[in-house]
Scaffold this active site. Structure first.
Site, PDB file in Angstrom:
ATOM      1  N   ASN A  89      44.794 -13.934  21.876  1.00 28.56           N
ATOM      2  CA  ASN A  89      43.719 -13.843  22.942  1.00 28.56           C
ATOM      3  C   ASN A  89      42.941 -12.277  22.565  1.00 28.56           C
ATOM      4  OD1 ASN A  89      42.844 -13.468  25.795  1.00 28.56           O
ATOM      5  ND2 ASN A  89      43.927 -11.503  25.662  1.00 28.56           N
ATOM      6  N   SER A 140      35.843 -19.264  23.750  1.00 36.88           N
ATOM      7  CA  SER A 140      34.958 -19.081  24.866  1.00 36.88           C
ATOM      8  C   SER A 140      34.127 -20.071  25.019  1.00 36.88           C
ATOM      9  CB  SER A 140      34.170 -17.827  24.467  1.00 36.88           C
ATOM     10  OG  SER A 140      32.955 -17.427  25.449  1.00 36.88           O
ATOM     11  N   TYR A 153      29.420 -12.533  18.487  1.00 30.90           N
ATOM     12  CA  TYR A 153      30.495 -13.190  19.501  1.00 30.90           C
ATOM     13  C   TYR A 153      30.513 -14.762  19.595  1.00 30.90           C
ATOM     14  CZ  TYR A 153      33.127 -13.600  23.591  1.00 30.90           C
ATOM     15  OH  TYR A 153      34.167 -14.023  24.753  1.00 30.90           O
ATOM     16  N   SER A 156      31.788 -16.152  16.304  1.00 28.44           N
ATOM     17  CA  SER A 156      33.170 -15.906  15.899  1.00 28.44           C
ATOM     18  C   SER A 156      33.989 -16.952  16.914  1.00 28.44           C
ATOM     19  CB  SER A 156      33.566 -14.656  16.362  1.00 28.44           C
ATOM     20  OG  SER A 156      33.638 -14.293  17.626  1.00 28.44           O
ATOM     21  N   LYS A 157      33.628 -17.261  17.886  1.00 27.74           N
ATOM     22  CA  LYS A 157      34.507 -18.082  19.119  1.00 27.74           C
ATOM     23  C   LYS A 157      34.184 -19.557  18.641  1.00 27.74           C
ATOM     24  CE  LYS A 157      36.266 -15.111  21.961  1.00 27.74           C
ATOM     25  NZ  LYS A 157      37.526 -14.635  21.764  1.00 27.74           N
TER      26      LYS A 157
END
Length: 257
Positions: A89, A140, A153, A156-157
């Site tokens: 997480n 995400s 971001y 990466s997700k």
């Protein structure tokens, strides 16, 4: 470091456990009878929250640092000898335009959000094999649909989603399941601090359920995927997003026309 007898209860490892979704997931695992190893790099906050939760073991670790992850796995081997559930997480966020995203920022986001998931999963493999355990990686909605200001971001997700499928394909023969949860907008302290009233209203309009999710709602999905109730589920991405992904590029004003 001292050895402890193996735990009689199932063992969950939750990274980024000191706050937000990680903390809610920890609390739900405890309700299900797990021993929860809470992992976070914020030592003071980790100690504060874990001291109030019976059945937890706080371990300070920056998952972007390979040596620290190796030590974390060594400690868990001595303490428990197994990991029944690994929840990757821990993550960092950065929101800025592509042209303002320098390499240092890019690497900082990737080091935790992607490298950290790889390092932790790899280090825990012997422990997961011993338990025929489950991995849940937290991505995400930004990994499923592109958005402005999320070049590092979101990328990466998206990579975490594919990494999850790689894990599922390779680890199934060991009885290890790997799944991914992609939260949409969630009422975390960070979201409350940075989302203006205008942003919140726009999200409410774009989400079919017309609200943000709660940390507990995301935790429910995570713990389900780690449970025997999901024993034939692996390689999947669950968008816990109130239907946000399903709306695609459709305008809220045109839904009923």
């Amino acid at each position: 470091m001292t050895s402890s007898p193996p735990s009689a209860s199932p063992v969950a490892v939750v990274t980024g456990a000191a706050r937000g979704i990680g903390l809610s997931t920890t609390q739900l695992f405890l309700e299900q009878g797990f021993t929860v190893v809470m992992v976070d790099r914020d030592a003071p906050e980790l100690e504060r929250v874990s001291s109030a939760l019976s059945g937890t073991e706080p371990l300070v670790c920056d998952i972007s640092e390979p040596d620290q992850v190796t030590e974390l796995a060594r400690e868990l081997t001595q303490r428990h000898g197994r990991v029944d559930a690994l929840v990757n997480n821990a993550g960092v966020a950065d929101f800025r335009p592509l042209e303002e995203t320098d390499y240092a920022t890019w690497r900082e986001v990737m080091a935790t959000n992607l490298d950290g998931v790889f390092l932790t999963s790899q280090a825990m493999l012997p422990l997961l094999k011993a338990a025929r355990g489950a991995i849940v990686n937290i991505a995400s909605i930004s990994g499923l649909r592109a958005s402005t200001l999320r070049v590092a971001y979101g990328t990466s997700k998206a990579a975490i989603i594919h990494l999850t499928q790689q894990q599922a394909a390779e680890l199934g023969e060991h009885g290890i399941r790997a799944n991914c949860v992609a939260p949409g907008p969630v009422d975390t302290k960070l979201a409350l601090a940075v989302h203006t009233a205008e942003i919140r209203a726009a999200y409410h309009d774009a989400i079919p359920l017309n609200r943000y999710g709660s940390e507990r709602e995301i935790a429910e999905v995570i713990v389900f995927l780690c449970s025997t109730k999901a024993s034939y589920v692996t390689g999947q991405v669950v968008a816990a997003d109130g239907g946000f992904q399903s709306t695609g590029v459709g305008l809220p004003a045109m839904r009923n026309r």
